[in-house]
Motif scaffolding. Sequence first.
Motif, PDB file in Angstrom:
ATOM      1  N   ILE A  53       0.932  -1.223   0.069  1.00 18.60           N
ATOM      2  CA  ILE A  53       0.057   0.157  -0.036  1.00 18.60           C
ATOM      3  C   ILE A  53       0.875   1.304   0.075  1.00 18.60           C
ATOM      4  O   ILE A  53       0.623   2.374  -0.756  1.00 18.60           O
ATOM      5  CB  ILE A  53      -0.995  -0.146   1.192  1.00 18.60           C
TER       6      ILE A  53
ATOM      7  N   GLY B 179      -9.459   5.579  -3.394  1.00 16.25           N
ATOM      8  CA  GLY B 179      -8.004   5.661  -3.431  1.00 16.25           C
ATOM      9  C   GLY B 179      -7.596   4.965  -1.897  1.00 16.25           C
ATOM     10  O   GLY B 179      -6.346   4.558  -1.785  1.00 16.25           O
ATOM     11  N   SER B 180      -8.447   4.820  -0.836  1.00 21.56           N
ATOM     12  CA  SER B 180      -8.039   4.316   0.494  1.00 21.56           C
ATOM     13  C   SER B 180      -8.128   2.896   0.288  1.00 21.56           C
ATOM     14  O   SER B 180      -8.380   2.110  -0.688  1.00 21.56           O
ATOM     15  CB  SER B 180      -9.141   4.920   1.328  1.00 21.56           C
ATOM     16  N   PHE B 181      -7.687   2.101   1.329  1.00 22.95           N
ATOM     17  CA  PHE B 181      -7.474   0.791   1.298  1.00 22.95           C
ATOM     18  C   PHE B 181      -8.061  -0.104   2.617  1.00 22.95           C
ATOM     19  O   PHE B 181      -7.819   0.777   3.537  1.00 22.95           O
ATOM     20  CB  PHE B 181      -6.075   0.191   1.077  1.00 22.95           C
TER      21      PHE B 181
ATOM     22  N   ARG C 293      -9.229  -1.961  -2.305  1.00 20.90           N
ATOM     23  CA  ARG C 293      -9.293  -0.415  -2.483  1.00 20.90           C
ATOM     24  C   ARG C 293     -10.527  -0.084  -2.842  1.00 20.90           C
ATOM     25  O   ARG C 293     -11.496  -0.511  -3.354  1.00 20.90           O
ATOM     26  CB  ARG C 293      -8.487  -0.100  -3.882  1.00 20.90           C
TER      27      ARG C 293
ATOM     28  N   PRO D 189      -6.198   9.771   0.713  1.00 18.03           N
ATOM     29  CA  PRO D 189      -6.194   8.307   0.778  1.00 18.03           C
ATOM     30  C   PRO D 189      -5.557   7.746   2.293  1.00 18.03           C
ATOM     31  O   PRO D 189      -4.636   8.249   2.742  1.00 18.03           O
ATOM     32  CB  PRO D 189      -5.467   7.807  -0.324  1.00 18.03           C
TER      33      PRO D 189
ATOM     34  N   ALA E  71      -4.987   4.016   4.520  1.00 19.49           N
ATOM     35  CA  ALA E  71      -5.146   2.626   4.894  1.00 19.49           C
ATOM     36  C   ALA E  71      -5.524   2.175   6.044  1.00 19.49           C
ATOM     37  O   ALA E  71      -4.983   2.509   6.981  1.00 19.49           O
ATOM     38  CB  ALA E  71      -3.762   2.019   4.513  1.00 19.49           C
TER      39      ALA E  71
ATOM     40  N   PHE F 299     -15.714  -2.281  -1.474  1.00 18.74           N
ATOM     41  CA  PHE F 299     -13.966  -2.203  -1.792  1.00 18.74           C
ATOM     42  C   PHE F 299     -13.820  -2.858  -3.010  1.00 18.74           C
ATOM     43  O   PHE F 299     -14.611  -4.018  -3.266  1.00 18.74           O
ATOM     44  CB  PHE F 299     -13.352  -2.595  -0.591  1.00 18.74           C
TER      45      PHE F 299
ATOM     46  N   THR G 260     -12.509   2.492  -4.690  1.00 14.79           N
ATOM     47  CA  THR G 260     -12.404   3.107  -5.917  1.00 14.79           C
ATOM     48  C   THR G 260     -13.498   4.343  -6.178  1.00 14.79           C
ATOM     49  O   THR G 260     -13.328   5.161  -7.120  1.00 14.79           O
ATOM     50  CB  THR G 260     -12.953   2.097  -7.221  1.00 14.79           C
TER      51      THR G 260
END
Length: 265
Positions: free
Chosen positions: A67, A184-186, A262, A152, A154, A228, A264
């Motif tokens: 990441i 764009g985050s995880f 992720r 973003p 994680a 996600f 989107t």
Amino acid sequence: MSQDGFRAGEIDTSRPHPARIYDYLLGGKDHYEVDQQAGDRLAAVAPEVFIGVRANRDFLRRAVQHIVGGGVRQILDIGTGLPTSPNVHEIAHAVAPDVRVAYVDNDPIVKAHADALLGRTGETSVVLADLRDPRAIVDHPDVRRVIDFDEPVAVLLVAIFHFLTDAEQPAQVVATLRDALPAGSFLVLSHATGDFADRTEAQAVYRDATATMNLRSRAEVERLFAGFELVEPGVVQVPYWRPDTEPPTGSDTIGFYGGVARKTD
């Protein structure tokens, strides 16, 4: 502390705590005799637990490297557990020194150790909070001090969700966290399962602990990633998520699923 002991509160050393059991299984020193006894009972009925917790920790390392290598510079680690080197910020900073990390746990012992290790800097924070109140985590001033939810993030939920019962609505917990994140985050999540062996006796070890063990199937774990987009190879046993060395002998028996996904949009 509430009756079930899962909410943040005073230190309870009369019952084993999942974070301290985990520390014992990893070979750490920050646990009590009651936690060691629980860990020994767990290993007696689930012999793969020692390689399992190490494989889970290696999964965390690879996921963070992936990441951060992709450009994310903020990590919210919920259910961080007792400090185990390399810690998340150490893994992340080896890739990019400007990564900011907020650690969250409900055990005061974890917070005390993390505070002593990390101090109070602009790049890290340590928060005592309850996973079952995710909105409070997102809104916590010490989380907001290092995490900008316009950029973003994680979110790490590693080996923590199996301590939520179905009645505590784990899918809703994830949804609340997901809705706070920008595109764009995880999400990085690992979860114990009974898919590979009957682990009823292992679950019984946690009946006297401060949180119960709630095993879930692969399909149930996959549903936690709703909203996600899973990255390859999807939800798999943790040794097989993008391994960078040969998985250890016995990996096919490890009862931990892991996945990275992720957001989107």
